[in-house]
Design an enzyme around this catalytic site. Structure first.
Site, PDB file in Angstrom:
ATOM      1  N   CYS A  88      -6.110  -0.485  12.776  1.00  0.00           N
ATOM      2  CA  CYS A  88      -5.957  -2.305  14.049  1.00  0.00           C
ATOM      3  C   CYS A  88      -7.302  -1.085  14.982  1.00  0.00           C
ATOM      4  CB  CYS A  88      -4.214  -1.897  13.884  1.00  0.00           C
ATOM      5  SG  CYS A  88      -3.766  -0.373  14.489  1.00  0.00           S
ATOM      6  N   LYS A 147      12.070  -2.390   7.503  1.00  0.00           N
ATOM      7  CA  LYS A 147      11.563  -3.219   6.645  1.00  0.00           C
ATOM      8  C   LYS A 147      10.008  -2.952   6.009  1.00  0.00           C
ATOM      9  CE  LYS A 147      10.000  -6.581   6.566  1.00  0.00           C
ATOM     10  NZ  LYS A 147       8.726  -6.827   5.107  1.00  0.00           N
ATOM     11  N   GLU A 185      -9.746 -10.823  14.132  1.00  0.00           N
ATOM     12  CA  GLU A 185      -9.240  -9.487  13.860  1.00  0.00           C
ATOM     13  C   GLU A 185      -9.639  -9.669  12.628  1.00  0.00           C
ATOM     14  OE1 GLU A 185      -5.374  -7.864  13.008  1.00  0.00           O
ATOM     15  OE2 GLU A 185      -5.848  -6.092  13.772  1.00  0.00           O
ATOM     16  N   GLU A 219       3.083  -3.770  18.534  1.00  0.00           N
ATOM     17  CA  GLU A 219       1.843  -3.428  18.216  1.00  0.00           C
ATOM     18  C   GLU A 219       1.274  -4.174  16.958  1.00  0.00           C
ATOM     19  OE1 GLU A 219       0.609  -0.483  19.757  1.00  0.00           O
ATOM     20  OE2 GLU A 219       2.807   0.543  20.726  1.00  0.00           O
TER      21      GLU A 219
END
Ligand code: NAD
Length: 502
Positions: free
Chosen positions: A293, A179, A396, A254
């Site tokens: 990331c 997905k 982040e 992750e």
């Protein structure tokens, strides 16, 4: 296959069961340029059923296909990826906003990943004989596929993240449902087409385009899913993992990162050294508009060189050519969405309110032919005078925001670099090899670069310490995520054990 038939289940391309569609926007002008199926829970269920049947308790065609044939298929996929390199780079550029060149690099990296896992599974296919302490026992540990894998991916590197999961999953003999992010589904749809073209049996590779909830959430909880592998944000990843854990599935996460780029003054002792460290700090923070990331979003630089370093960095950041990713000469594209743009603006506002000093950027650019006013562009932004209590330093931002902190000695540099709840990646720059290695050894991050930033190798594990995730992709561990180990103990001279007197 019509435009909205982007769901692939049991070898058939089709629309969503509900008939719902979603328009995919080009982030450079916010205009829709493709329509995809907006799948739902029923589509997720159908896809899992197809993958479950194709796996057939390990008796299906694909799990029983010899390793050499599985590896050959992966190599065919690698060839098809290169055949479609320009098309895929264009899809990725329009979907995510990244430049065409970045898109090409992604296709090449993904090609290498398919080739790497083809080689690895070939070399690692044998079992391991275990010494049972008796000549009358033959004991061996073998590998088997886990089963049905649910693979969930984010919007920043759609092709790459999907491939880091799909290549090892297939190499190991699993079946899967992928997905992709609802924001950037197109390159994964194309990849599944290539898997079909390469000859995968029906039901092995399934894709459901659609939103995290309900599609991703349904895959996480589905009782017939054996492995749940998620790349994305901390909040949604841990939420989805909870229902996967409740079903005792194998889990790989992750997640995010807040990555330190530590620069010692001795890295800047020569003009070449200074130029390289500044250039790479720029690349670390601003490639793909910081939507990476592992972006080096925290510059932690030794006090004695900080002012000169940041002045030069801001000067070069102001010159970055921002525009539509498909245009010639553009070095940096837009952010992926209005939501991402709003988030970045809010982080800069909060940083300034907390006392950060704006050295460049801090706003949207003037519109131009290369940068339509409706596009999600934001200027590369350098914020000086930051400290670890600031929200912009702790969280982040996933945007073109570089925060600057300074340190006086090695001990303080290490403490700052490790002061994050994440632990995905980081770098240390030093002209003193012993110091660089000392610091690298103390950094609590899954990847540490010395005098470099961003390179990764398919043969080296990728993943994070702390809240950056659970498990590893790439490398041998990246294959082992998709394999069960099975111990077969064979007694060559069976005899009664006489535990019970009988
Ligand atoms: P996101 O968490 O919003 O979405 C990721 C995927 O999860 C999407 O496909 C989304 O539809 C799906 N999803 C959302 N809610 C879900 C739920 N409840 N159940 C199941 N699936 C759900 O992340 P994003 O904004 O697409 O991507 C950015 C994030 O990804 C950043 O935090 C970034 O650091 C991270 N990321 C990590 C790595 C890595 O290697 N560690 C690589 C790339 C991106």
């Amino acid at each position: 296959m019509s435009a909205a038939e982007t769901i692939h289940v049991d070898g058939v391309w089709r629309a969503a069961a509900s008939g719902a569609v979603r328009e995919v926007l080009d982030p450079a002008d916010a205009r829709p340029f493709r329509t995809v199926a907006e799948g739902g829970a029923a589509d997720a269920d159908a896809a899992v059923l197809a993958a479950h049947r194709a796996f057939d308790g390990g008796q299906g065609t694909w799990p029983r296909t010899p390793v050499a044939e599985r590896a050959a298929l992966l190599r065919r996929v690698a060839g098809l990826l290169q055949r479609d390199r320009e098309e895929l780079a264009l899809i990725e550029s329009r979907d995510t906003g990244k430049t065409l060149e970045e898109g090409r690099v992604d296709v090449d990296d993904v090609t290498n990943a398919f080739g790497y896992f083809a080689d690895l599974v070939t070399n690692e296919s044998g079992g391991r004989v275990v010494d049972a302490g008796s000549p009358d026992v033959h004991s061996v540990v073998v590998h088997e596929p886990v089963g049905v894998c649910a693979l969930i991916t984010p919007w920043n590197y759609p092709l790459l993240q999907a491939s880091w999961k799909i290549a090892p999953a297939l190499a190991a003999g699993n079946t899967f449902v992928v997905k992709p992010s609802e924001v950037t589904p197109l390159s994964t749809v194309h990849l599944v087409k290539l898997l079909v073209e390469a000859g995968l049996p029906a039901g092995v590779a399934n894709i459901v385009t659609g939103p995290g909830v309900p599609v991703g959430a349904r895959l996480a909880e589905h009782p017939q899913v054996d492995l749940f592998s998620f790349t994305g944000g901390l909040a949604s990843g841990t939420r989805a993992a909870q229902s996967a854990v409740a079903g005792a599935k194998r889990i790989a996460l992750e997640l995010g990162g807040k990555n330190p780029n530590v620069v010692f003054a001795d890295a800047c002792a020569t003009e070449d050294g200074f130029d390289t460290a500044v250039d790479q700090a720029l690349n670390a923070a601003f490639i793909h508009s910081g939507q990476v990331c592992s972006a080096g979003a925290r510059l932690i630089v030794e006090e004695s060189v900080k002012d000169r370093f940041v002045t030069e960095l801001a000067h070069r950041a102001e010159k970055i050519r921002l525009g539509r990713g498909t245009a010639d000469g553009v070095e940096c594209g837009p952010l992926v969405s209005q939501q991402q743009l709003d988030k970045v603006e809010a982080y800069v506002a909060s940083a300034l309110a907390e006392g950060a000093k704006l050295r460049c950027g801090g706003q949207r650019p003037e519109p131009s032919e290369l940068r339509p006013a409706t596009g999600y562009f934001y200027l590369p932004t350098v914020l000086d005078g930051c400290h670890r209590e600031m929200k912009v330093v702790r969280e982040e931002t996933f945007g073109p925001i570089l925060t600057v902190e300074s340190f006086r000695d090695e001990e303080e540099a290490v403490a700052l670099a490790n002061d994050t709840e994440y632990g995905l990646a980081g770098a240390v720059w030093s002209g003193d090899t012993a110091r660089a290695r000392r610091v690298a050894a103390r950094l609590r991050h899954g990847t540490v670069w010395i005098n470099d930033y961003h390179p990764y190798l398919p043969q080296a594990e990728w993943g994070g310490f702390g809240k950056s995730g659970i498990g590893r992709e790439l490398g041998l561990s990246g294959l082992d995520e998709y394999r069960e180990s099975k111990h077969i103990y064979e007694n060559l001279r069976p005899a009664p054990v006489r535990w019970f007197a009988g």
